[in-house]
Design a protein around this motif. Structure first.
Motif, PDB file in Angstrom:
ATOM      1  N   ALA A  85      23.772 -15.596  11.227  1.00  0.00           N
ATOM      2  CA  ALA A  85      25.190 -15.205  11.232  1.00  0.00           C
ATOM      3  C   ALA A  85      26.095 -16.201  10.504  1.00  0.00           C
ATOM      4  CB  ALA A  85      25.696 -14.992  12.659  1.00  0.00           C
ATOM      5  N   SER A  86      25.531 -16.989   9.607  1.00  0.00           N
ATOM      6  CA  SER A  86      26.343 -17.994   8.900  1.00  0.00           C
ATOM      7  C   SER A  86      26.880 -17.512   7.555  1.00  0.00           C
ATOM      8  CB  SER A  86      25.528 -19.282   8.701  1.00  0.00           C
ATOM      9  OG  SER A  86      24.348 -19.032   7.943  1.00  0.00           O
ATOM     10  N   GLY A  87      26.654 -16.253   7.207  1.00  0.00           N
ATOM     11  CA  GLY A  87      27.214 -15.711   5.973  1.00  0.00           C
ATOM     12  C   GLY A  87      26.319 -15.828   4.754  1.00  0.00           C
ATOM     13  N   LYS A  88      25.010 -15.974   4.978  1.00  0.00           N
ATOM     14  CA  LYS A  88      24.080 -16.187   3.872  1.00  0.00           C
ATOM     15  C   LYS A  88      23.977 -14.976   2.948  1.00  0.00           C
ATOM     16  CE  LYS A  88      20.637 -17.108   6.652  1.00  0.00           C
ATOM     17  NZ  LYS A  88      21.327 -17.026   7.963  1.00  0.00           N
ATOM     18  N   THR A  89      23.920 -13.788   3.541  1.00  0.00           N
ATOM     19  CA  THR A  89      23.749 -12.574   2.733  1.00  0.00           C
ATOM     20  C   THR A  89      24.883 -12.404   1.734  1.00  0.00           C
ATOM     21  OG1 THR A  89      22.453 -11.423   4.431  1.00  0.00           O
ATOM     22  CG2 THR A  89      23.602 -10.057   2.815  1.00  0.00           C
ATOM     23  N   ALA A  90      26.103 -12.588   2.194  1.00  0.00           N
ATOM     24  CA  ALA A  90      27.269 -12.410   1.313  1.00  0.00           C
ATOM     25  C   ALA A  90      27.223 -13.379   0.145  1.00  0.00           C
ATOM     26  CB  ALA A  90      28.557 -12.594   2.107  1.00  0.00           C
ATOM     27  N   LEU A  91      26.881 -14.633   0.415  1.00  0.00           N
ATOM     28  CA  LEU A  91      26.819 -15.629  -0.659  1.00  0.00           C
ATOM     29  C   LEU A  91      25.697 -15.303  -1.635  1.00  0.00           C
ATOM     30  CD1 LEU A  91      27.724 -18.225  -2.010  1.00  0.00           C
ATOM     31  CD2 LEU A  91      26.239 -19.496  -0.429  1.00  0.00           C
TER      32      LEU A  91
ATOM     33  N   ALA B 148      24.526  -0.709   1.301  1.00  0.00           N
ATOM     34  CA  ALA B 148      25.483  -1.126   0.268  1.00  0.00           C
ATOM     35  C   ALA B 148      25.127  -2.499  -0.285  1.00  0.00           C
ATOM     36  CB  ALA B 148      26.893  -1.137   0.853  1.00  0.00           C
ATOM     37  N   GLU B 149      24.710  -3.394   0.586  1.00  0.00           N
ATOM     38  CA  GLU B 149      24.343  -4.742   0.148  1.00  0.00           C
ATOM     39  C   GLU B 149      23.075  -4.703  -0.708  1.00  0.00           C
ATOM     40  OE1 GLU B 149      26.180  -7.282   3.906  1.00  0.00           O
ATOM     41  OE2 GLU B 149      24.208  -6.325   4.072  1.00  0.00           O
ATOM     42  N   LEU B 150      22.104  -3.891  -0.300  1.00  0.00           N
ATOM     43  CA  LEU B 150      20.868  -3.782  -1.073  1.00  0.00           C
ATOM     44  C   LEU B 150      21.129  -3.209  -2.462  1.00  0.00           C
ATOM     45  CD1 LEU B 150      18.449  -2.416   1.680  1.00  0.00           C
ATOM     46  CD2 LEU B 150      18.395  -4.690   0.647  1.00  0.00           C
ATOM     47  N   ALA B 151      22.133  -2.343  -2.566  1.00  0.00           N
ATOM     48  CA  ALA B 151      22.455  -1.723  -3.848  1.00  0.00           C
ATOM     49  C   ALA B 151      23.230  -2.657  -4.771  1.00  0.00           C
ATOM     50  CB  ALA B 151      23.261  -0.447  -3.618  1.00  0.00           C
ATOM     51  N   ALA B 152      23.779  -3.731  -4.206  1.00  0.00           N
ATOM     52  CA  ALA B 152      24.626  -4.633  -4.992  1.00  0.00           C
ATOM     53  C   ALA B 152      23.828  -5.568  -5.893  1.00  0.00           C
ATOM     54  CB  ALA B 152      25.523  -5.454  -4.060  1.00  0.00           C
TER      55      ALA B 152
END
Length: 299
Positions: free
Chosen positions: A17-23, A57-61
């Protein structure tokens, strides 16, 4: 970052939950890179939401690899992950794409950068026997038990968690050689020769605790209960790694009518926070030369 090399790779570690995916997605979109899962639970299928895998949506990005590609009935290992990761690295190199590794499993990152011990396959029956031996032991008792088989590792481990103790003891019992001895024979990691950008995301404790609670509530709304129900319907060996994912036991108790939904959520949130604390300790102790970043601090 290591300089002087045209081949680059990015490593993004951090507690849950530290925001790794977004980065990772932001960096992949900027560089045209590929995102490679470096989390031992996100490799398993079925538990999409419960393990916080990237959503559609994230996988498509950006291109994503090694997410949900392993059946929960398989006892997947660090060695198996490295073999899969090597194939992705090779393909990324052919396509001139930057590999971006993201996850919370410190052992995967350690094996990736420092090499991995080539331990012979350990029979499932040996692993299961050791799992039974350590049932009911707390951390100190597990450490003492490990010390009977591998004193060097017992002294070195930050936390004598069940999975590592089972691994080390079963290796010694099956091969007659300690895991520490195997580890001394490791070669260079898969990224030898790469310029590495190594990042650990480390939010403030209060922020991380809040994000963990909010995220688990969102998981429950997004179908985590149904995922656990589908997993339990397969009647898999409870000793399998996928069956030990945080939330499986707690939601399973709720499905069985043993606890309320609210109690199950509270227990899972507590377990996740404890896990995040262990992760953070591991990263600080083993990744002290990485760049530590608070992704939520106002700039």
């Amino acid at each position: 970052m290591d300089a002087g090399n045209s081949r680059r790779a990015v490593l993004i570690a951090g507690p849950t939950a530290s925001g790794k995916t977004a980065l990772a997605i932001e960096m992949a979109r900027a560089s045209g890179g590929v995102v490679i899962n470096t989390d031992s639970m996100q490799v398993y299928g079925v538990l999409d939401r419960l393990t916080a895998r990237p959503n559609a949506a994230e996988l498509a990005a950006a291109p994503h690899f090694l997410f949900g590609h392993v059946d929960p009935g398989v006892r997947y290992s660090t060695g198996a992950w490295l073999a899969d990761a090597e194939k992705v690295i090779q393909e990324a190199h052919k396509e001139n794409r930057e590999p971006i590794f993201v996850g919370g499993t410190g052992l995967y990152f350690d094996a990736l950068t420092n090499g991995f011990a080539e331990v012979p396959p350990i029979p499932d029956k040996e692993i299961q026997a050791v799992e039974k031996l350590i049932q009911g032991m707390d951390g100190e008792k597990r450490r003492a038990f490990l010390g009977e088989y591998d004193p060097e590792l017992a002294e070195r481990l930050v936390a004598a968690d069940p999975q590592r103790v089972v691994r080390a003891v079963s290796v010694k019992r099956a091969t007659g050689r300690t895991l520490s001895a195997f580890q001394r024979d490791t070669g260079g990691g898969l990224l030898a020769g790469y310029a590495l950008e190594r990042i650990v995301l480390m939010p403030e404790r209060a922020v991380l605790r809040r994000r963990i609670a909010e995220r688990f509530d969102a998981m429950m709304e997004a179908g985590a209960v149904e995922e656990v129900e589908a997993l339990l319907a397969r009647n898999l060996d409870p000793g399998l790694p996928a069956m030990k994912a945080i939330g499986v036991r707690e939601i399973g108790a709720y499905l069985a009518g043993d606890v309320t939904r609210e109690a199950a959520v509270a227990q899972a949130v507590t377990a996740t926070r404890q896990y995040a604390k262990r992760q953070s300790t591991w990263f600080r102790n083993r990744m002290g030369d990485w760049q530590f970043v608070d992704p939520f601090r106002a700039r």
